[in-house]
Design a protein around this motif. Structure first.
Motif, short mmCIF file in Angstrom:
data_model
loop_
_atom_site.label_atom_id
_atom_site.label_comp_id
_atom_site.label_asym_id
_atom_site.label_seq_id
_atom_site.Cartn_x
_atom_site.Cartn_y
_atom_site.Cartn_z
N LEU A 133 -17.97 8.65 9.61
CA LEU A 133 -17.19 9.96 9.13
C LEU A 133 -18.08 11.16 9.19
O LEU A 133 -19.25 11.00 8.61
N PRO A 134 -17.46 11.96 9.63
CA PRO A 134 -18.33 13.51 9.62
C PRO A 134 -18.29 14.18 8.45
O PRO A 134 -17.46 13.78 7.87
N LEU A 135 -19.29 14.75 7.90
CA LEU A 135 -19.46 15.56 6.98
C LEU A 135 -18.58 16.85 7.08
O LEU A 135 -18.07 17.03 7.92
N LEU B 49 -16.10 29.19 5.90
CA LEU B 49 -15.28 29.00 7.09
C LEU B 49 -15.14 27.32 7.26
O LEU B 49 -16.44 26.95 7.55
N PRO B 50 -14.20 26.55 7.23
CA PRO B 50 -14.22 25.20 7.58
C PRO B 50 -14.60 24.96 8.99
O PRO B 50 -13.77 25.81 9.68
N LEU B 51 -15.26 23.90 9.44
CA LEU B 51 -15.70 23.79 10.92
C LEU B 51 -14.87 22.68 11.28
O LEU B 51 -14.94 22.35 12.44
N ASN B 52 -14.22 21.72 10.45
CA ASN B 52 -13.64 20.60 10.92
C ASN B 52 -12.60 20.05 10.05
O ASN B 52 -12.37 20.74 8.83
N ASN B 53 -11.95 18.97 10.23
CA ASN B 53 -11.14 18.43 9.38
C ASN B 53 -11.33 17.07 8.74
O ASN B 53 -10.50 16.36 8.28
N ALA B 54 -12.70 17.05 8.34
CA ALA B 54 -13.10 16.03 7.48
C ALA B 54 -12.82 15.67 6.25
O ALA B 54 -12.54 16.70 5.73
N VAL B 55 -13.18 14.66 5.67
CA VAL B 55 -12.66 14.38 4.09
C VAL B 55 -13.44 15.45 3.23
O VAL B 55 -14.64 15.60 3.39
N LEU C 138 -23.94 19.54 8.58
CA LEU C 138 -23.86 19.07 10.13
C LEU C 138 -24.34 17.85 9.79
O LEU C 138 -25.42 17.36 9.52
N GLY C 139 -23.62 16.53 10.23
CA GLY C 139 -23.98 15.15 10.27
C GLY C 139 -22.82 14.42 9.83
O GLY C 139 -21.71 14.55 9.83
N SER C 140 -23.28 13.14 9.40
CA SER C 140 -22.14 12.23 9.18
C SER C 140 -22.62 10.99 7.99
O SER C 140 -23.93 11.03 8.14
N ILE C 141 -21.80 10.47 7.73
CA ILE C 141 -22.10 8.97 6.88
C ILE C 141 -21.36 8.03 7.46
O ILE C 141 -20.35 7.97 7.88
N ARG C 142 -22.34 6.84 7.68
CA ARG C 142 -21.72 5.58 8.09
C ARG C 142 -21.43 4.75 6.99
O ARG C 142 -22.36 4.22 6.29
#
Length: 262
Positions: free
Chosen positions: A150-152, A176-182, A96-100
């Motif tokens: 971008l979200p993780l 289970l994937p929780l999003n469509n991030a890279v 849970l989180g992101s990279i700038r």
């Protein structure tokens, strides 16, 4: 942490600081081709002129300590339960989180997807093949932007296991994937596995894994245990099938030589 004669509950949290040295995300959706790219200056790629920077060369410092172009944080949360000393249940959410991304950030939007045919990265010289995707002589026209967050690739994990005394364990695991991030999984991944300990000092592990738009894999491992579990050494592969066929090969070998338990 909660414990009594018939039930144990453990909670955990993990915090991680992340640094990124490169990302390329190109998507074709609804007839449009869009892209996002951010590469460390150590790659020495000139986006606009579609060539290596003059005098570009790879140094030991670049390999050992590459300049980062992105940073962020991630959080993992999880819980494990042991019921009646034999049933295990685990639940977790990871990444849970992101990279700038804030250095060498380029985007390409609204490119018409009429006819696209490229050979891809079909050799071990990955850096040389990058210009097909990230420079203006490739499939997209790139424009520099300030930054992008971008979200993780967040996932949820559910597992159930059954202890078979001291000599083994059976388990079922689902990611289970929780999003469509890279980097996200295309679909859930299911795994069935078992550990077998015929003697206290050795453990055999194997199972089957499928889903995520990937071919079926048979992981396997061998561990040697010393000091009643205080020390371990072992090796493993994520797919035994790859040793017997050239279809969908998986080059994977893991080795561990030191683990501490308290």
């Amino acid at each position: 942490m909660v414990r009594n004669e018939n039930f144990e509950l453990d909670l955990g949290i993990g915090l991680k600081y992340l640094q990124g040295i490169g990302i390329i995300d190109i998507r074709a959706e609804n007839g449009q081709l869009e892209g996002f790219s951010s590469l460390s200056s150590d790659f020495q790629i000139d986006y606009q002129n579609a060539e290596w920077q003059p005098g570009a060369r790879l140094t030991g410092r670049m390999i050992a300590f590459p300049d980062n172009v992105g940073s962020g944080f991630g959080i993992d949360l999880g819980t494990n339960m042991l019921i009646n000393g034999s049933w295990k249940i685990g639940l977790a959410v990871a990444d849970l989180g992101s990279i700038r991304w804030k250095g060498n950030v380029y985007t390409a939007n609204d490119g018409s997807l009429v006819d696209l045919a490229v050979s891809g990265l079909d050799n071990l010289d990955i850096i040389s093949g990058l210009e097909d995707f990230v420079t203006n002589s490739g499939v997209l026209q790139w424009e520099r932007t300030q930054e992008r967050r971008l979200p993780l690739a967040s996932t949820a994990r559910i597992g159930v296991g059954k202890l078979l005394g001291e000599w083994g364990e059976l388990g079922l695991d689902a990611v289970l994937p929780l999003n469509n991030a890279v980097g996200s999984l295309d679909s859930p991944v299911i795994g069935l596995g078992a550990d077998l300990r015929p003697f206290r000092w050795i453990q055999f592990s194997s199972g089957v894994m499928f889903g995520g738009d990937m071919p079926v894999k048979i992981p396997a491992g061998l561990s040697f245990i010393v000091g009643n579990g205080t020390w371990e050494a072992g090796l493993a592969s994520r797919d035994l099938i790859t040793f017997f066929t050239s279809r969908n090969p998986t080059l994977s070998l893991g080795m561990g030589f030191l683990r501490f338990r308290f």
